[in-house]
Design a protein around this motif. Structure first.
Motif, short mmCIF file in Angstrom:
data_model
loop_
_atom_site.label_atom_id
_atom_site.label_comp_id
_atom_site.label_asym_id
_atom_site.label_seq_id
_atom_site.Cartn_x
_atom_site.Cartn_y
_atom_site.Cartn_z
N MET A 189 -5.35 -3.87 -1.75
CA MET A 189 -6.29 -3.78 -0.71
C MET A 189 -7.02 -5.32 -0.89
SD MET A 189 -7.31 -0.08 -0.32
CE MET A 189 -8.90 -0.36 0.66
N VAL A 232 0.83 -1.22 0.17
CA VAL A 232 -0.02 -0.05 0.07
C VAL A 232 0.70 1.21 -0.02
CG1 VAL A 232 -1.73 1.33 1.35
CG2 VAL A 232 -2.00 -1.06 0.99
N LEU A 273 -4.50 0.34 -5.93
CA LEU A 273 -4.76 0.34 -4.70
C LEU A 273 -5.69 -0.55 -4.18
CD1 LEU A 273 -3.50 1.91 -2.33
CD2 LEU A 273 -5.38 3.35 -2.47
N PHE A 274 -6.81 -0.61 -4.99
CA PHE A 274 -7.86 -1.64 -5.15
C PHE A 274 -7.54 -3.17 -5.12
CE2 PHE A 274 -12.56 -1.13 -5.32
CZ PHE A 274 -12.60 0.05 -5.21
N MET A 280 -4.06 4.30 -10.49
CA MET A 280 -3.54 3.85 -9.27
C MET A 280 -4.59 3.68 -8.40
SD MET A 280 -0.57 3.95 -10.11
CE MET A 280 0.25 3.42 -8.44
N VAL A 281 -5.78 4.34 -8.59
CA VAL A 281 -6.87 3.70 -7.54
C VAL A 281 -7.22 2.24 -7.75
CG1 VAL A 281 -9.39 4.01 -7.29
CG2 VAL A 281 -8.03 6.17 -7.46
N LEU A 282 -7.07 1.88 -9.23
CA LEU A 282 -7.30 0.51 -9.31
C LEU A 282 -6.27 -0.44 -8.81
CD1 LEU A 282 -8.48 0.56 -12.97
CD2 LEU A 282 -9.90 0.31 -10.89
#
Lengths: 184, 336
Positions: free
Chosen positions: A71, A25, A67-68, A63-65
Motif C-alpha cells: 500500500m 493488493v 499489505l503495508f 501479511m499485514v506487513l
C-alpha cells in the motif's frame, strides 16, 4: 474428506491467482486466503495449535506487513491500458532483453514440476511415530526446546541479524546530514 | 441441535449488546456532560438505537467512483465477521438450564476449542484487514491515513495484548479458556476470590490498555481523530456498510471485556449465586468493564499519534515482557 478437497481447492486456486493477479493488493489478499485454507488443512490433521499459529504468524502478522508495504510503496495503482501497451512495444522491440528472465523462469518452472512429480511419485508421506505430537502444545514446546533447540536458536539469531540489518539500512537512508554529523 | 440454538442465541445477543451499548454510550456521555441524552424515542429514549438502525437502513449507499468496488464492500464484512466469530470460543457461564427453561443443561460456549485463547488472538489479528482494506479501497487520503494509522496501532499493541494473555496462560497452565476460568474458583483466606487479577495486576492493566488500542476506542481512537482525518478509515462509508463497522466496534468491545472477565476476573465465579447462575455474575462483570470503557472515552482526551506508538513500544511492551518473565519465574519457583 469433502472438507479436505474444499480447503485444498481454495489453497491451490488462491495460490495460482496470487501469481495471476495484476493488482498486488489482490495478490496479498489471495495469499491470505491460501494461508487460511492451509490452516483449515492443519485443523483436519488434528493440529489446532499449528493451525492457529499459521493464522497468527502468517495471515495475521506477516501479511499485514506485506499489505503495508504494497500500500505504501505501490499506492493504489493498477496497470492501465497505456502501461500494457508500453510493455508490449518494449518486449516487441527488445526481445533479447526479456529472453534472459524468460529462460530463467522456464528453467525454474521445469525444476519445480520435476520436484512436484518426484514428490507425488513417492506416495503419501509417512509421518514419524510420535505423530500425536502435533496435537499437544506441551509436546510441541518440549520437542522444540530439546530436540530442535539448535535449529531454534539459530533461527532466533537469524531473525536478530535480519532485524539489525533492517535498522542499519533504515539508518543509512536517513543520510549523512543527521547521523554522520553526530558521529564525527 | 442445542449447539446450533446456542449459536443463534449468541449471535442475537451480540447484536443486541451492540444496540444496548449504543444507548448506554449516549446516556453515559450525556450524564458526564450534564446533558439529558436521547429521551424522545421510547421510555427514557430506550428505543433510540432502533431508530438509529432504521435511519441507517434507509440511508443511501454511497461508493466513491474511484473506490475499488470489491474491496470496498468486502472490508466492512471482514470487520463484522471477525468481531462476531471471536466470541464463538469465549465461554460465558457454567452449565445451566436457565432456571429450568431448558430440559437439559447447556454449556455456555459455542465452540470449546482447546486453544481458545490463541483463536481469540488470531481473530483479533485478522480484524486489522477490515480496517486496512477499508482505508485503501476508498481511495481517499483521509481513509488511507486512517486505515494505516489504526492498523499500525493495532499491530503495535497486539504484541503487548498477546504477552499479557500469555502470562495468564502460564498461571492457568492451559490454553483453554474454560480451564483458566475453573482455575479461578474458590477464595484465598476465605474472602479474597482467587481471580488472576490479584496475581496479575500489571497484566490486567496492560491487557486493558492494549485492548482499548486494539478496539480503536478513545483515548486511542486515531482512526476517528476527526480533527485530522474526518472519520478515518470509514470516511467514505454510509448506510449499512458504515453500520457494519459501527457494529464491529461495539462487538469487539464486548468481546475484549468478556475475555478480560474470563481471564482476569474469575469468569462466572462469584459469591452468593449457585454455579448454574454464574452467567449473571459474568454479565455483571462484563457490564462493569463496558461501563469503564465508556467512562474512559468521555473522560480522557485523545493522545497524540506518536505518543501512542512510543507508549506502545517503549513502555507497554517492555512491561509486558517483564511481567511474563516474572510470572513464569514465580510459577516455576513457587508453583503458584
Amino acid at each position: 474428506m469433502l472438507l479436505f478437497y474444499l480447503f485444498a481447492l481454495v489453497a491451490v486456486v488462491a495460490s495460482l491467482l496470487v501469481v495471476a493477479q495484476r493488482n498486488p493488493v489482490y495478490s496479498v489478499l489471495l495469499l491470505i486466503a491460501s494461508f487460511g485454507a492451509l490452516s483449515g488443512l492443519y485443523v483436519l490433521l488434528d493440529a489446532p495449535f499449528v493451525a492457529v499459529t499459521q493464522i497468527i504468524v502468517y495471515a495475521g502478522a506477516i501479511m499485514v506487513l506485506f499489505l503495508f508495504v504494497v500500500m505504501l510503496l505501490n499506492a493504489p495503482h493498477e496497470d492501465t491500458e497505456e502501461d500494457i501497451e508500453r510493455l508490449r512495444t518494449l518486449t516487441g522491440s527488445s526481445a533479447r532483453l526479456t529472453a534472459g528472465p524468460m529462460v530463467f523462469g522456464a528453467v525454474l518452472a521445469a525444476a519445480f514440476a520435476v520436484e512436484l512429480l518426484w514428490a507425488l511419485s513417492r506416495g503419501p508421506l509417512s509421518i514419524s511415530p510420535g505423530s500425536e505430537a502435533g496435537a499437544s502444545v506441551a509436546q510441541i514446546g518440549r520437542v522444540l526446546f530439546t530436540e530442535y533447540k539448535f535449529a531454534f536458536e539459530v533461527t532466533s539469531i537469524l531473525i536478530l541479524v535480519a532485524m539489525l540489518g533492517a535498522v542499519v539500512l533504515a539508518q543509512r537512508e536517513r543520510g549523512p546530514s543527521t547521523r554522520r554529523a553526530g558521529d564525527e | 441441535m442445542a449447539q446450533i440454538g446456542l449459536l443463534f442465541f449468541v449471535f442475537f445477543m451480540l447484536l443486541n449488546s451492540a444496540a444496548v451499548m449504543v444507548y448506554v454510550e449516549r446516556k453515559v456521555a450525556a450524564l458526564l456532560q450534564q446533558r439529558v441524552g436521547p429521551y424522545l424515542v421510547g421510555p427514557q429514549g430506550m428505543l433510540q438505537p432502533l431508530a438509529d438502525i432504521v435511519k441507517l437502513i434507509f440511508k443511501e449507499e454511497l461508493r466513491p467512483v474511484a473506490a475499488d468496488k470489491w474491496l470496498f464492500y468486502l472490508a466492512p464484512i471482514i470487520s463484522a465477521t471477525a468481531a462476531f466469530s471471536a466470541f464463538a470460543v469465549v465461554p460465558f457461564g457454567a452449565e445451566t438450564t436457565f432456571f429450568g427453561l431448558l430440559d437439559r443443561p447447556v454449556k455456555l460456549q459455542v465452540a470449546d476449542v482447546n486453544v481458545a485463547v490463541l483463536v481469540i488472538f488470531a481473530i483479533a489479528s485478522m480484524s486489522v484487514y477490515g480496517i486496512v482494506l477499508a482505508g485503501w479501497s476508498s481511495n481517499s487520503k483521509y481513509s488511507l491515513l486512517g486505515g494505516l494509522r489504526s492498523s499500525a496501532q493495532m499491530i503495535s499493541y497486539e504484541l503487548s495484548y498477546g504477552l499479557s494473555l500469555a502470562s495468564v496462560l502460564v498461571l492457568g497452565n492451559s490454553l483453554s479458556v474454560t480451564d483458566i476460568v475453573n482455575g479461578q474458583s474458590g477464595t484465598w483466606l476465605g474472602f479474597i476470590p482467587r481471580w488472576y487479577i490479584f496475581l496479575q495486576p500489571l497484566g490486567f492493566l496492560i491487557y486493558l490498555t492494549a485492548a482499548v488500542a486494539e478496539t480503536n476506542r478513545a483515548p486511542f481512537d486515531f482512526p476517528e481523530a476527526e480533527q485530522e482525518l474526518v472519520a478515518g478509515y470509514h470516511t467514505e462509508y454510509s448506510s449499512m456498510s458504515f453500520a457494519l463497522f459501527f457494529l464491529a466496534e461495539y462487538i469487539n468491545m464486548v468481546t475484549v471485556s468478556a475475555v478480560a472477565t474470563d481471564l482476569f476476573l474469575g469468569g462466572w465465579h462469584g459469591p452468593l449465586l449457585p454455579a448454574s447462575w454464574g452467567w449473571i455474575w459474568f454479565l455483571v462483570k462484563v457490564g462493569a468493564l463496558l461501563f469503564f470503557y465508556v467512562w474512559m472515552r468521555w473522560t480522557l482526551p485523545r493522545y497524540r499519534y506518536d505518543q501512542l506508538m512510543a507508549f506502545g513500544w517503549k513502555v507497554l511492551l517492555p512491561l509486558a515482557v517483564v511481567n511474563l518473565l516474572v510470572t513464569s519465574a514465580g510459577v516455576l519457583y513457587f508453583g503458584l
